[in-house]
Design a protein around this motif. Structure first.
Motif, mmCIF file in Angstrom:
data_model
loop_
_atom_site.group_PDB
_atom_site.id
_atom_site.type_symbol
_atom_site.label_atom_id
_atom_site.label_comp_id
_atom_site.label_asym_id
_atom_site.label_seq_id
_atom_site.Cartn_x
_atom_site.Cartn_y
_atom_site.Cartn_z
ATOM 1 N N ASP A 18 0.864 -1.182 0.000
ATOM 2 C CA ASP A 18 0.000 0.000 0.000
ATOM 3 C C ASP A 18 0.900 1.232 0.000
ATOM 4 O O ASP A 18 1.642 1.471 0.951
ATOM 5 N N LEU A 19 0.825 2.008 -1.061
ATOM 6 C CA LEU A 19 1.729 3.145 -1.249
ATOM 7 C C LEU A 19 1.260 4.430 -0.584
ATOM 8 O O LEU A 19 1.919 5.460 -0.730
ATOM 9 N N HIS A 20 0.149 4.384 0.139
ATOM 10 C CA HIS A 20 -0.307 5.616 0.790
ATOM 11 C C HIS A 20 -1.099 5.284 2.041
ATOM 12 O O HIS A 20 -2.296 4.974 1.973
ATOM 13 N N VAL A 21 -0.430 5.330 3.181
ATOM 14 C CA VAL A 21 -1.101 5.112 4.458
ATOM 15 C C VAL A 21 -0.653 6.175 5.455
ATOM 16 O O VAL A 21 0.377 6.834 5.274
ATOM 17 N N HIS A 22 -1.436 6.321 6.514
ATOM 18 C CA HIS A 22 -1.081 7.176 7.642
ATOM 19 C C HIS A 22 -1.268 6.339 8.910
ATOM 20 O O HIS A 22 -2.305 6.402 9.569
ATOM 21 N N LEU A 23 -0.259 5.534 9.219
ATOM 22 C CA LEU A 23 -0.377 4.590 10.327
ATOM 23 C C LEU A 23 -0.586 5.278 11.670
ATOM 24 O O LEU A 23 -1.204 4.712 12.574
ATOM 25 N N ARG A 48 7.112 -10.015 -5.662
ATOM 26 C CA ARG A 48 7.114 -11.322 -6.319
ATOM 27 C C ARG A 48 7.542 -12.389 -5.316
ATOM 28 O O ARG A 48 8.162 -12.072 -4.292
ATOM 29 N N LEU A 49 7.251 -13.619 -5.632
ATOM 30 C CA LEU A 49 7.806 -14.745 -4.893
ATOM 31 C C LEU A 49 8.865 -15.386 -5.779
ATOM 32 O O LEU A 49 8.552 -16.060 -6.764
ATOM 33 N N PRO A 100 -0.003 5.370 -15.866
ATOM 34 C CA PRO A 100 0.397 4.256 -14.990
ATOM 35 C C PRO A 100 -0.238 4.410 -13.609
ATOM 36 O O PRO A 100 -0.272 5.512 -13.045
ATOM 37 N N ILE A 101 -0.731 3.299 -13.060
ATOM 38 C CA ILE A 101 -1.475 3.324 -11.799
ATOM 39 C C ILE A 101 -0.896 2.293 -10.853
ATOM 40 O O ILE A 101 -0.604 1.164 -11.253
ATOM 41 N N ALA A 102 -0.717 2.680 -9.605
ATOM 42 C CA ALA A 102 -0.291 1.742 -8.558
ATOM 43 C C ALA A 102 -1.189 1.913 -7.341
ATOM 44 O O ALA A 102 -1.918 2.897 -7.216
ATOM 45 N N PHE A 103 -1.104 0.971 -6.441
ATOM 46 C CA PHE A 103 -2.073 0.811 -5.357
ATOM 47 C C PHE A 103 -1.731 1.675 -4.147
ATOM 48 O O PHE A 103 -0.613 1.678 -3.648
ATOM 49 N N ALA A 118 3.625 -1.527 -7.584
ATOM 50 C CA ALA A 118 3.953 -0.781 -6.370
ATOM 51 C C ALA A 118 5.419 -0.953 -5.997
ATOM 52 O O ALA A 118 6.079 0.002 -5.548
ATOM 53 N N ALA A 119 5.953 -2.152 -6.163
ATOM 54 C CA ALA A 119 7.372 -2.381 -5.865
ATOM 55 C C ALA A 119 8.255 -1.522 -6.756
ATOM 56 O O ALA A 119 9.286 -0.985 -6.310
ATOM 57 N N THR A 120 7.869 -1.376 -8.021
ATOM 58 C CA THR A 120 8.636 -0.543 -8.945
ATOM 59 C C THR A 120 8.607 0.916 -8.523
ATOM 60 O O THR A 120 9.620 1.621 -8.595
ATOM 61 N N VAL A 121 7.456 1.402 -8.074
ATOM 62 C CA VAL A 121 7.362 2.782 -7.577
ATOM 63 C C VAL A 121 8.357 3.003 -6.440
ATOM 64 O O VAL A 121 8.993 4.060 -6.340
ATOM 65 N N LEU A 122 8.527 2.009 -5.593
ATOM 66 C CA LEU A 122 9.445 2.122 -4.455
ATOM 67 C C LEU A 122 10.905 1.873 -4.839
ATOM 68 O O LEU A 122 11.795 2.037 -3.997
ATOM 69 N N GLY A 123 11.143 1.466 -6.083
ATOM 70 C CA GLY A 123 12.499 1.096 -6.481
ATOM 71 C C GLY A 123 12.952 -0.190 -5.828
ATOM 72 O O GLY A 123 14.154 -0.446 -5.679
ATOM 73 N N MET A 124 11.991 -1.051 -5.460
ATOM 74 C CA MET A 124 12.289 -2.294 -4.739
ATOM 75 C C MET A 124 11.823 -3.514 -5.520
ATOM 76 O O MET A 124 11.512 -4.557 -4.952
ATOM 77 N N GLU A 125 11.797 -3.402 -6.838
ATOM 78 C CA GLU A 125 11.278 -4.500 -7.660
ATOM 79 C C GLU A 125 12.145 -5.748 -7.607
ATOM 80 O O GLU A 125 11.696 -6.829 -8.017
#
Length: 429
Positions: free
Chosen positions: A88-93, A392-393, A340-343, A380-387
């Motif tokens: 989730d790319l947008h939360v306010h924990l 993925r598994l 482009p859309i991410a979650f 979403a992983a790509t948005v974070l630069g963590m692809e």
């Protein structure tokens, strides 16, 4: 003798707590027997398979139900579909929905860490193993980030922005109080002009921000009745983006109005959060600049659910009603235009743990189940630069794994009921 744990639905609480707090640094191995595995949103579901996790990382995925090595813990999920943990790319924990705005003046930041710990656990239990914390107090999200990373707090991996950058008197600035109270509550991240805005980005980086959050336009939940167009100038937004990128940081921009969205995209901002009044010209700018839309449809649903209950001030209620119609269609238009859309959900505006409700809303605006799942994993992983780390598994990836009934590639709404969660090799209950 091998250790064996059979799971049908929920694990026993004691076993889950013990598994969670077992440090992945101790060369622990967990073997997961799965009824079906979805390695990524662009793959098909497999038949029965065995996933081996050691020290918090996936080391093997094999077809069929394989033997469990001596000393390993077995997790029995042969009636479940196993897939990558959600992002989730947008939360306010550190916040809960519907709180009176004046509570900012009376509640200490330490309390927000307590609230955040509660919400981090609810978020992970819902299947979200990584979140981007999109604006918080001075250090509350950073404290949560460390707590979940070290296994002291059950919760997801946290990518934290810290305080948002805003203009003086704009959305994100402290307002609604007497001037002297506004000044006391100011987090120190307002800026005016290109030099000061660059300075605030550097300050955020110094303080530990993983990403820069700005309020590029007016907002729905702030106490101003003014419009939702651009707050920062184009030059200020470009200064923010250029400075952040020079420090290896991306920029996420709260933005509602079309011209504000367009200016942010043209300035090099990496993602647009909300995007309510997106039009074709703004969409073209996003496409040209590779800017990703994070639609946060659950936020609009969440605030609408609370209308007429005395939760929001009259100013805010008027703005909620004004955006309601556009909120029902803008993401579908963006998808049709090729944006482009991410979650991302804006959890905190609605109750934490309901994040997966976003899938149903995205599908209601034209996304397929596969697209929706991709938006919360690979995209979403790509948005974070963590692809190469999450989404993925695969062997070598972080062991962020969930299990559900059914096949989310065919019906993503099954993700609203997650039965089992592993975050960085630790089992959540």
């Amino acid at each position: 003798m091998r250790k064996s744990v059979r799971i049908s639905g929920r694990m026993a609480a004691a076993a889950a707590i013990a598994a969670f707090f077992a440090s992945p640094a101790l060369a622990d191995t967990t073997v997961i027997h799965a009824g079906s595995v979805i390695r990524s949103a662009d793959a098909q579901a497999s038949g029965p398979a065995t996933i081996t996790v050691t020290n918090g990382r996936i080391v093997a995925i094999e077809d069929g139900i394989q033997p469990v090595p001596e000393g390993a813990t077995m997790v029995h999920l042969v009636d479940k579909t196993v897939l990558p943990g959600l992002i989730d790319l947008h939360v306010h924990l550190t916040g809960d929905p519907g709180g009176d705005f004046w509570k900012e003046a009376v509640e200490p930041e330490e309390w927000s860490v307590v609230v955040g710990a509660k919400n981090a656990q609810a978020t992970a239990r819902a299947g979200f193993t990584t979140v981007r914390e999109a604006g918080s107090g001075q250090s509350s999200a950073f404290a949560l980030r460390r707590g979940t990373a070290e296994g002291l707090i059950p919760g997801p991996r946290i990518i934290a922005a810290g305080p948002a950058l805003s203009i003086v008197g704009g959305h994100g600035d402290t307002n609604g109080f007497r001037p002297e109270i506004n000044e006391i509550l100011d987090s120190g991240f307002n800026c005016t002009g290109v030099v000061q805005c660059a300075e605030k980005v550097r300050l955020a980086s110094q303080n530990g921000a993983d990403v820069i959050k700005i309020t590029a336009t007016g907002g729905v939940l702030s106490q101003q009745g003014r419009g939702l167009e651009a707050h920062f100038t184009s030059a200020e937004m470009k200064s923010i983006a250029d400075t952040a990128h020079s420090l290896g940081l991306s920029v996420m921009a709260h933005a509602h109005g079309a011209r504000g969205i367009q200016q942010a995209a043209e300035a090099g901002i990496d993602s647009i959060e909300h995007g309510t009044y997106l039009d074709k010209e703004a969409a073209d700018a996003m496409i040209a600049n590779g800017t990703v839309l994070i639609p946060t449809l659950m936020a609009f649903q969440g605030v609408t659910e609370r209308l007429g209950q005395g939760i929001y001030t009259p100013v805010v209620e008027d703005k909620i009603r004004a955006v309601a119609e556009s909120a029902r269609v803008f993401m579908g238009r963006a998808r049709d235009w090729g944006v482009p859309i991410a979650f991302g959900t804006d959890a905190g505006v609605f109750g934490h743990g309901r994040n997966a409700g976003e899938f149903r809303l995205m599908m209601g605006q034209g996304m397929s189940s596969r697209e929706a799942l991709a938006s919360a994993t690979t995209a979403a992983a790509t948005v974070l630069g963590m692809e190469d780390e999450i989404g993925r598994l695969e062997p070598g990836y972080s062991a962020d794994i969930i299990a559900v009934d059914g096949n989310p590639l065919l019906d993503a709404t099954v993700l609203e009921n997650v039965d089992w969660v592993m975050v960085r090799g630790r089992v959540m209950e």
